[in-house]
Design a protein around this motif. Sequence first.
Motif, PDB file in Angstrom:
ATOM      1  N   ARG A  46       0.830  -1.211   0.000  1.00 20.85           N
ATOM      2  CA  ARG A  46       0.000   0.000   0.000  1.00 20.85           C
ATOM      3  C   ARG A  46       0.862   1.258   0.000  1.00 20.85           C
ATOM      4  O   ARG A  46       0.531   2.247  -0.653  1.00 20.85           O
ATOM      5  CB  ARG A  46      -0.964  -0.002   1.181  1.00 20.85           C
ATOM      6  CG  ARG A  46      -1.994  -1.112   1.063  1.00 20.85           C
ATOM      7  CD  ARG A  46      -2.942  -1.135   2.221  1.00 20.85           C
ATOM      8  NE  ARG A  46      -3.863  -2.259   2.097  1.00 20.85           N
ATOM      9  CZ  ARG A  46      -4.872  -2.472   2.924  1.00 20.85           C
ATOM     10  NH1 ARG A  46      -5.076  -1.663   3.941  1.00 20.85           N
ATOM     11  NH2 ARG A  46      -5.662  -3.505   2.736  1.00 20.85           N
ATOM     12  N   PHE A  47       1.966   1.221   0.714  1.00 17.35           N
ATOM     13  CA  PHE A  47       2.876   2.365   0.700  1.00 17.35           C
ATOM     14  C   PHE A  47       3.560   2.487  -0.661  1.00 17.35           C
ATOM     15  O   PHE A  47       3.751   3.588  -1.167  1.00 17.35           O
ATOM     16  CB  PHE A  47       3.917   2.254   1.818  1.00 17.35           C
ATOM     17  CG  PHE A  47       4.839   3.426   1.878  1.00 17.35           C
ATOM     18  CD1 PHE A  47       4.396   4.663   2.311  1.00 17.35           C
ATOM     19  CD2 PHE A  47       6.154   3.310   1.475  1.00 17.35           C
ATOM     20  CE1 PHE A  47       5.244   5.764   2.351  1.00 17.35           C
ATOM     21  CE2 PHE A  47       7.014   4.399   1.505  1.00 17.35           C
ATOM     22  CZ  PHE A  47       6.553   5.628   1.950  1.00 17.35           C
ATOM     23  N   VAL A  48       3.897   1.370  -1.259  1.00 15.26           N
ATOM     24  CA  VAL A  48       4.507   1.382  -2.593  1.00 15.26           C
ATOM     25  C   VAL A  48       3.540   2.013  -3.592  1.00 15.26           C
ATOM     26  O   VAL A  48       3.936   2.827  -4.428  1.00 15.26           O
ATOM     27  CB  VAL A  48       4.920  -0.038  -3.033  1.00 15.26           C
ATOM     28  CG1 VAL A  48       5.389  -0.055  -4.471  1.00 15.26           C
ATOM     29  CG2 VAL A  48       6.006  -0.584  -2.110  1.00 15.26           C
ATOM     30  N   ALA A  49       2.255   1.656  -3.501  1.00 20.17           N
ATOM     31  CA  ALA A  49       1.244   2.238  -4.392  1.00 20.17           C
ATOM     32  C   ALA A  49       1.160   3.749  -4.195  1.00 20.17           C
ATOM     33  O   ALA A  49       1.056   4.507  -5.164  1.00 20.17           O
ATOM     34  CB  ALA A  49      -0.111   1.591  -4.145  1.00 20.17           C
ATOM     35  N   PHE A 101      -8.641  -4.517  -1.706  1.00 19.37           N
ATOM     36  CA  PHE A 101      -8.307  -3.095  -1.556  1.00 19.37           C
ATOM     37  C   PHE A 101      -6.864  -2.834  -1.983  1.00 19.37           C
ATOM     38  O   PHE A 101      -6.586  -1.860  -2.687  1.00 19.37           O
ATOM     39  CB  PHE A 101      -8.540  -2.638  -0.113  1.00 19.37           C
ATOM     40  CG  PHE A 101      -8.170  -1.202   0.130  1.00 19.37           C
ATOM     41  CD1 PHE A 101      -8.752  -0.174  -0.595  1.00 19.37           C
ATOM     42  CD2 PHE A 101      -7.222  -0.871   1.084  1.00 19.37           C
ATOM     43  CE1 PHE A 101      -8.412   1.153  -0.373  1.00 19.37           C
ATOM     44  CE2 PHE A 101      -6.883   0.452   1.323  1.00 19.37           C
ATOM     45  CZ  PHE A 101      -7.477   1.466   0.591  1.00 19.37           C
ATOM     46  N   THR A 102      -5.959  -3.695  -1.596  1.00 21.05           N
ATOM     47  CA  THR A 102      -4.561  -3.537  -1.982  1.00 21.05           C
ATOM     48  C   THR A 102      -4.414  -3.606  -3.506  1.00 21.05           C
ATOM     49  O   THR A 102      -3.697  -2.804  -4.108  1.00 21.05           O
ATOM     50  CB  THR A 102      -3.680  -4.592  -1.297  1.00 21.05           C
ATOM     51  OG1 THR A 102      -3.799  -4.432   0.130  1.00 21.05           O
ATOM     52  CG2 THR A 102      -2.215  -4.444  -1.693  1.00 21.05           C
ATOM     53  N   ARG A 103      -5.119  -4.541  -4.140  1.00 20.97           N
ATOM     54  CA  ARG A 103      -5.087  -4.632  -5.614  1.00 20.97           C
ATOM     55  C   ARG A 103      -5.648  -3.365  -6.250  1.00 20.97           C
ATOM     56  O   ARG A 103      -5.127  -2.866  -7.253  1.00 20.97           O
ATOM     57  CB  ARG A 103      -5.850  -5.861  -6.102  1.00 20.97           C
ATOM     58  CG  ARG A 103      -5.098  -7.160  -5.918  1.00 20.97           C
ATOM     59  CD  ARG A 103      -5.733  -8.320  -6.653  1.00 20.97           C
ATOM     60  NE  ARG A 103      -7.103  -8.591  -6.263  1.00 20.97           N
ATOM     61  CZ  ARG A 103      -7.472  -9.425  -5.283  1.00 20.97           C
ATOM     62  NH1 ARG A 103      -6.540 -10.079  -4.603  1.00 20.97           N
ATOM     63  NH2 ARG A 103      -8.726  -9.624  -4.997  1.00 20.97           N
ATOM     64  N   PHE A 104      -6.714  -2.830  -5.667  1.00 22.27           N
ATOM     65  CA  PHE A 104      -7.303  -1.580  -6.134  1.00 22.27           C
ATOM     66  C   PHE A 104      -6.273  -0.443  -6.090  1.00 22.27           C
ATOM     67  O   PHE A 104      -6.145   0.326  -7.040  1.00 22.27           O
ATOM     68  CB  PHE A 104      -8.527  -1.229  -5.269  1.00 22.27           C
ATOM     69  CG  PHE A 104      -9.066   0.155  -5.464  1.00 22.27           C
ATOM     70  CD1 PHE A 104      -9.845   0.468  -6.573  1.00 22.27           C
ATOM     71  CD2 PHE A 104      -8.829   1.144  -4.513  1.00 22.27           C
ATOM     72  CE1 PHE A 104     -10.356   1.743  -6.733  1.00 22.27           C
ATOM     73  CE2 PHE A 104      -9.335   2.419  -4.670  1.00 22.27           C
ATOM     74  CZ  PHE A 104     -10.105   2.730  -5.788  1.00 22.27           C
ATOM     75  N   LEU A 105      -5.528  -0.366  -4.999  1.00 23.96           N
ATOM     76  CA  LEU A 105      -4.519   0.683  -4.862  1.00 23.96           C
ATOM     77  C   LEU A 105      -3.432   0.525  -5.936  1.00 23.96           C
ATOM     78  O   LEU A 105      -2.969   1.516  -6.485  1.00 23.96           O
ATOM     79  CB  LEU A 105      -3.881   0.649  -3.484  1.00 23.96           C
ATOM     80  CG  LEU A 105      -4.774   1.050  -2.314  1.00 23.96           C
ATOM     81  CD1 LEU A 105      -4.008   0.886  -1.008  1.00 23.96           C
ATOM     82  CD2 LEU A 105      -5.287   2.468  -2.472  1.00 23.96           C
ATOM     83  N   LYS A 106      -3.046  -0.694  -6.196  1.00 22.09           N
ATOM     84  CA  LYS A 106      -2.007  -0.938  -7.201  1.00 22.09           C
ATOM     85  C   LYS A 106      -2.470  -0.478  -8.581  1.00 22.09           C
ATOM     86  O   LYS A 106      -1.672   0.030  -9.362  1.00 22.09           O
ATOM     87  CB  LYS A 106      -1.634  -2.414  -7.226  1.00 22.09           C
ATOM     88  CG  LYS A 106      -0.834  -2.864  -6.018  1.00 22.09           C
ATOM     89  CD  LYS A 106      -0.523  -4.345  -6.122  1.00 22.09           C
ATOM     90  CE  LYS A 106       0.266  -4.837  -4.945  1.00 22.09           C
ATOM     91  NZ  LYS A 106       0.575  -6.280  -5.045  1.00 22.09           N
ATOM     92  N   THR A 107      -3.756  -0.662  -8.894  1.00 22.67           N
ATOM     93  CA  THR A 107      -4.244  -0.236 -10.209  1.00 22.67           C
ATOM     94  C   THR A 107      -4.413   1.279 -10.275  1.00 22.67           C
ATOM     95  O   THR A 107      -4.396   1.844 -11.358  1.00 22.67           O
ATOM     96  CB  THR A 107      -5.593  -0.904 -10.553  1.00 22.67           C
ATOM     97  OG1 THR A 107      -6.581  -0.512  -9.604  1.00 22.67           O
ATOM     98  CG2 THR A 107      -5.463  -2.410 -10.590  1.00 22.67           C
ATOM     99  N   GLU A 108      -4.559   1.920  -9.119  1.00 21.72           N
ATOM    100  CA  GLU A 108      -4.717   3.368  -9.083  1.00 21.72           C
ATOM    101  C   GLU A 108      -3.372   4.095  -9.161  1.00 21.72           C
ATOM    102  O   GLU A 108      -3.327   5.277  -9.428  1.00 21.72           O
ATOM    103  CB  GLU A 108      -5.435   3.784  -7.774  1.00 21.72           C
ATOM    104  CG  GLU A 108      -6.857   3.318  -7.682  1.00 21.72           C
ATOM    105  CD  GLU A 108      -7.777   4.090  -8.606  1.00 21.72           C
ATOM    106  OE1 GLU A 108      -7.836   5.309  -8.500  1.00 21.72           O
ATOM    107  OE2 GLU A 108      -8.441   3.452  -9.431  1.00 21.72           O
ATOM    108  N   ALA A 109      -2.299   3.381  -8.912  1.00 24.27           N
ATOM    109  CA  ALA A 109      -0.978   4.017  -8.848  1.00 24.27           C
ATOM    110  C   ALA A 109      -0.387   4.278 -10.199  1.00 24.27           C
ATOM    111  O   ALA A 109      -0.584   3.789 -11.206  1.00 24.27           O
ATOM    112  CB  ALA A 109      -0.019   3.137  -8.046  1.00 24.27           C
TER     113      ALA A 109
END
Length: 76
Positions: free
Chosen positions: A13-16, A68-76
């Motif tokens: 999540r921080f990486v995203a 949620f974590t996957r969602f963040l990765k796609t938003e980054a």
Amino acid sequence: MAKVPNLVECQPRFVAYCKAHGLREGDEWQTWEYMAWISKKAAEFRKLHGLWRWDSFYKLGADGHKQFTRFLKTEA
């Protein structure tokens, strides 16, 4: 201000967050900015999935937090 550590060693999540803001190792960042961003993204995710403001991601099943974590990765 904190400095971005080696992203290979950071949680996803921080990486995203870093990717979404163009931050690299050694760049400065503010904890409150990360907290505000993650809260905003959590609200977007809940709305997208029809959850109420304070609903747990687990209402989406055992992998709600992973979703949620996957969602963040796609938003980054």
